[in-house]
Write a protein that holds these residues in place. Structure first.
Motif, mmCIF file in Angstrom:
data_model
loop_
_atom_site.group_PDB
_atom_site.id
_atom_site.type_symbol
_atom_site.label_atom_id
_atom_site.label_comp_id
_atom_site.label_asym_id
_atom_site.label_seq_id
_atom_site.Cartn_x
_atom_site.Cartn_y
_atom_site.Cartn_z
ATOM 1 N N LEU A 1 4.391 -1.035 14.292
ATOM 2 C CA LEU A 1 4.176 -0.258 13.074
ATOM 3 C C LEU A 1 3.220 0.899 13.331
ATOM 4 N N HIS B 1 13.551 -10.677 3.265
ATOM 5 C CA HIS B 1 13.569 -11.472 4.493
ATOM 6 C C HIS B 1 12.156 -11.798 4.983
ATOM 7 N N ARG B 2 11.139 -11.277 4.292
ATOM 8 C CA ARG B 2 9.757 -11.558 4.678
ATOM 9 C C ARG B 2 8.987 -12.136 3.484
ATOM 10 N N MET C 1 4.096 -9.167 8.503
ATOM 11 C CA MET C 1 4.762 -8.341 9.512
ATOM 12 C C MET C 1 4.776 -8.987 10.900
ATOM 13 N N SER D 1 14.962 -3.000 5.877
ATOM 14 C CA SER D 1 15.210 -3.707 7.139
ATOM 15 C C SER D 1 13.971 -3.598 8.015
ATOM 16 N N ASP D 2 13.915 -4.386 9.071
ATOM 17 C CA ASP D 2 12.807 -4.264 10.015
ATOM 18 C C ASP D 2 12.766 -2.870 10.633
ATOM 19 N N GLN D 3 13.921 -2.268 10.817
ATOM 20 C CA GLN D 3 13.955 -0.921 11.376
ATOM 21 C C GLN D 3 13.309 0.071 10.418
ATOM 22 N N ILE E 1 6.719 -7.772 14.336
ATOM 23 C CA ILE E 1 6.914 -6.324 14.484
ATOM 24 C C ILE E 1 5.603 -5.556 14.308
ATOM 25 N N LEU F 1 10.931 -0.604 8.347
ATOM 26 C CA LEU F 1 9.493 -0.865 8.403
ATOM 27 C C LEU F 1 8.868 -0.226 9.642
ATOM 28 N N LYS F 2 9.575 -0.295 10.755
ATOM 29 C CA LYS F 2 9.048 0.253 12.016
ATOM 30 C C LYS F 2 9.081 1.775 12.031
ATOM 31 N N MET G 1 11.698 -6.436 0.453
ATOM 32 C CA MET G 1 12.032 -6.923 1.800
ATOM 33 C C MET G 1 12.107 -8.452 1.724
#
Length: 295
Positions: free
Chosen positions: A217, A263-264, A210, A184-186, A213, A188-189, A261
């Motif tokens: 990072l 979604h990217r 990316m 998820s983006d979370q 976001i 990744l962060k 991932m």
């Protein structure tokens, strides 16, 4: 004809070295002979091609204007000489490649090219995308193979083959246990990242992937070499993101674990880069053919 091939060779060598002594050395001439050749070229047309600053020769506007034409003419003359001697077989090449391409793809193409053309030599210069582009622009390379997108009006940027970047971690990393689950983006962060340096095609693509976001990072290290990034990730310092081409062996061995991932968009292209005004020799054309045949 008021000029000679030798005069053009001296002009281009002086343009590359910005010094008549070094130009003469590169052509195995005496300094006085090189100076005379350049002086005669300018006097025959009542022109000046360089601004003289001490011992430095700096191309002026006219010099910069005719340089690509002189490069093209000299390249054609060289190819004619090779053709007369070797029955039109491709000759020596100066190829630039970015790290992923240079380390994992170009060497096999180089070996095949030299096997097909006995006596031909290939100089392979492995740099990042920005440096390869600069060297092609400066006529230091016959062509470049790059990972990053370029927008230079003087360059032809030709699509070659598809590639994708893959996020990966060590087998001991907490995310390795979730390798079958999309990040998820979370995720990744919250991760720590080991990345390529700015100016590289891989970093350019990573920054695009990316989007949205990127400022959030945490980048622990920026390294110029893919093997260094892989080693740092293996040691558990964070996540990496590199071309699948550079990771296939590590994935097979299990020393690194791929993460997903979906979604990217991680897809990208490799490109051929050539100067629009540089003559494309038979060797350049054959190299491009081999790249397309192999991959």
């Amino acid at each position: 004809m008021k000029y000679s091939i030798r005069q053009l060779e001296v002009f281009l060598a002086a343009a590359n070295t910005e010094n008549i002594t070094r130009a003469a050395e590169s052509l195995s001439m005496s300094q006085s002979a090189a100076s005379s050749a350049l002086k005669e070229l300018e006097q025959q047309f009542d022109i000046q091609l360089f601004d003289r600053v001490g011992k430095r020769l700096q191309l002026n506007e006219l010099g910069r204007l005719i340089r690509p034409q002189a490069e093209a003419l000299l390249a054609q003359a060289t190819e004619l000489e090779v053709a007369l001697r070797q029955h039109q077989q491709p000759g020596n090449l100066k190829v630039g490649a970015t790290l992923t391409i240079g380390n994992y793809l170009a060497v096999s193409i180089m070996a095949r090219y030299m096997a097909e053309q006995p006596g031909a030599k290939v100089m392979l210069d492995v740099e990042n995308t920005a440096t390869i582009a600069r060297k092609v622009l400066n006529f230091e390379l016959d062509l470049g193979l790059v990972e990053g997108e370029l927008q230079q009006s003087e360059l032809d940027v030709i699509p070659w083959r598809c590639d994708e970047l893959v996020v990966f971690c060590s087998p001991d990393h907490p995310l390795a246990k979730r390798s079958q689950q999309p990040l998820s983006d979370q995720d990744l962060k919250e991760a720590t990242w080991i990345l390529r340096e700015s100016g590289s095609g891989t970093r350019q693509t990573f920054d695009r992937i990316m989007s949205g976001i990127l400022p959030e990072l945490t980048v622990l290290l920026e390294l110029q070499h893919t093997e260094g990034i892989k080693r740092a990730v293996e040691e558990g310092l964070g996540l990496g993101c590199l071309s699948r081409v550079a990771l296939e062996d590590a994935f097979r061995r299990g020393s690194l674990v791929p993460l997903t991932m979906p979604h990217r968009n991680t897809e990208r292209r490799f490109y051929f880069v050539l100067h629009k005004q540089k003559y494309r020799s038979a060797g350049v054309e054959r190299w491009i053919e081999m790249c397309k045949e192999n991959y």
